[in-house]
Design a protein around this motif. Sequence first.
Motif, PDB file in Angstrom:
ATOM      1  N   ARG A  15       9.465  14.368   4.007  1.00  0.00           N
ATOM      2  CA  ARG A  15       9.912  14.612   2.633  1.00  0.00           C
ATOM      3  C   ARG A  15      11.418  14.545   2.703  1.00  0.00           C
ATOM      4  NH1 ARG A  15       5.721  15.681  -1.306  1.00  0.00           N
ATOM      5  NH2 ARG A  15       6.809  14.328  -2.719  1.00  0.00           N
ATOM      6  N   GLY A  16      12.007  13.490   2.190  1.00  0.00           N
ATOM      7  CA  GLY A  16      13.423  13.274   2.448  1.00  0.00           C
ATOM      8  C   GLY A  16      13.582  13.087   3.949  1.00  0.00           C
ATOM      9  N   ASP A  17      14.531  13.820   4.532  1.00  0.00           N
ATOM     10  CA  ASP A  17      14.731  13.674   5.981  1.00  0.00           C
ATOM     11  C   ASP A  17      13.923  14.689   6.771  1.00  0.00           C
ATOM     12  OD1 ASP A  17      16.355  11.542   5.788  1.00  0.00           O
ATOM     13  OD2 ASP A  17      18.208  12.732   5.638  1.00  0.00           O
ATOM     14  N   THR A  50       1.582   9.357   1.239  1.00  0.00           N
ATOM     15  CA  THR A  50       1.847   8.360   2.278  1.00  0.00           C
ATOM     16  C   THR A  50       0.743   7.302   2.270  1.00  0.00           C
ATOM     17  OG1 THR A  50       2.899  10.086   3.583  1.00  0.00           O
ATOM     18  CG2 THR A  50       2.308   8.066   4.752  1.00  0.00           C
ATOM     19  N   LEU A  51      -0.500   7.746   2.039  1.00  0.00           N
ATOM     20  CA  LEU A  51      -1.621   6.800   2.073  1.00  0.00           C
ATOM     21  C   LEU A  51      -1.552   5.792   0.930  1.00  0.00           C
ATOM     22  CD1 LEU A  51      -4.611   9.117   3.051  1.00  0.00           C
ATOM     23  CD2 LEU A  51      -3.217   7.666   4.532  1.00  0.00           C
ATOM     24  N   TYR A  52      -1.066   6.246  -0.247  1.00  0.00           N
ATOM     25  CA  TYR A  52      -0.968   5.247  -1.322  1.00  0.00           C
ATOM     26  C   TYR A  52       0.454   4.713  -1.478  1.00  0.00           C
ATOM     27  CZ  TYR A  52      -0.316   9.390  -4.487  1.00  0.00           C
ATOM     28  OH  TYR A  52       0.079  10.559  -5.103  1.00  0.00           O
ATOM     29  N   ALA A  53       1.228   4.895  -0.393  1.00  0.00           N
ATOM     30  CA  ALA A  53       2.554   4.288  -0.268  1.00  0.00           C
ATOM     31  C   ALA A  53       3.511   4.735  -1.368  1.00  0.00           C
ATOM     32  CB  ALA A  53       2.459   2.763  -0.205  1.00  0.00           C
ATOM     33  N   ASP A  54       3.347   5.993  -1.797  1.00  0.00           N
ATOM     34  CA  ASP A  54       4.334   6.569  -2.706  1.00  0.00           C
ATOM     35  C   ASP A  54       5.457   7.187  -1.874  1.00  0.00           C
ATOM     36  OD1 ASP A  54       5.089   7.032  -5.364  1.00  0.00           O
ATOM     37  OD2 ASP A  54       4.507   9.135  -5.189  1.00  0.00           O
ATOM     38  N   LEU A  55       5.117   7.590  -0.655  1.00  0.00           N
ATOM     39  CA  LEU A  55       6.127   7.968   0.333  1.00  0.00           C
ATOM     40  C   LEU A  55       6.094   6.903   1.420  1.00  0.00           C
ATOM     41  CD1 LEU A  55       5.546  11.805   0.966  1.00  0.00           C
ATOM     42  CD2 LEU A  55       7.486  10.723  -0.203  1.00  0.00           C
ATOM     43  N   PRO A  56       7.269   6.408   1.836  1.00  0.00           N
ATOM     44  CA  PRO A  56       7.277   5.355   2.852  1.00  0.00           C
ATOM     45  C   PRO A  56       6.859   5.886   4.227  1.00  0.00           C
ATOM     46  CG  PRO A  56       9.514   6.047   2.311  1.00  0.00           C
ATOM     47  CD  PRO A  56       8.608   6.793   1.385  1.00  0.00           C
ATOM     48  N   LEU A  57       6.177   5.061   4.969  1.00  0.00           N
ATOM     49  CA  LEU A  57       5.804   5.436   6.336  1.00  0.00           C
ATOM     50  C   LEU A  57       6.902   4.934   7.271  1.00  0.00           C
ATOM     51  CD1 LEU A  57       3.796   6.621   8.279  1.00  0.00           C
ATOM     52  CD2 LEU A  57       2.617   4.449   8.337  1.00  0.00           C
TER      53      LEU A  57
END
Length: 228
Positions: A15-17, A50-57
Amino acid sequence: MLEPIVRLRNVTVHRGDRPVLRDVNLDVAAGEFVYLVGRTGSGKSSLLKTLYADLPLREGSGVVAGHDLRKIKRRNLPALRQRLGIVFQEVNLLTDRSVAENLDFVLRATGWRRREERGRRINEVLHAVNLPAARDVMPYALSGGEQQRIAFARALLNKPALVIADEVTGNLDHETSLETLQLMRELARKNNAAILFATHDRRLLEHYQARTLRCKDGVITSLENPLP
Ligand SMILES: Nc1ncnc2c1ncn2[C@@H]1O[C@H](COP(=O)(O)OP(=O)(O)OP(=O)(O)O)[C@@H](O)[C@H]1O
């Protein structure tokens, strides 16, 4: 063996850094139902995002419905999200449109050109969630549980390989929560869709047992004996 719908290896969810979950290894098979439990703030939503790529992996590797989360480009997000049905606690129905218009909006946005085919698919999903008569009803005229079923019908429109359910019973009483859970399980089984069902309501697990993962202290563990 069939490719899993979700495969994560050594993933750190940020989440952020700030790392929220580390060293996540997860496989979800086609048609499998999996609970994701954990207290508020433990990282359930962050993992799902993360799974639906709303947060980058950014760390580790991940494939969801054939899409590599490390390599996915913005232009490929619609293709990934069409393989997923995503349902939240907030139903996010368009309040100025009827149930059928809400569903039609999604179908048109995802490339269904023929009006008759859209109409047929809308009828199918409304039957599937046992609300065939809700077609022309406005969302505000439905109960919270019915609205959640419409949100689920909307998630099913494009026959998802994976349903991501993030606290979908958060606004519902216990009985309605159980009905919603049962309906989602049945439909996922019929449609061979996997479900990742995030909840902090451990009482639901008593009624429908399934593989259970817990987010706690920055890691995910498999619960052998998940009952409260
Ligand atoms: N938009 C954001 N920006 C920065 N940090 C965030 C953001 N949203 C959540 N977090 C932090 O990430 C961590 C995990 O939160 P997350 O929402 O994933 O937990 P959760 O288990 O889904 O909780 P809940 O059940 O309340 O939704 C928490 O410490 C939270 O404060």
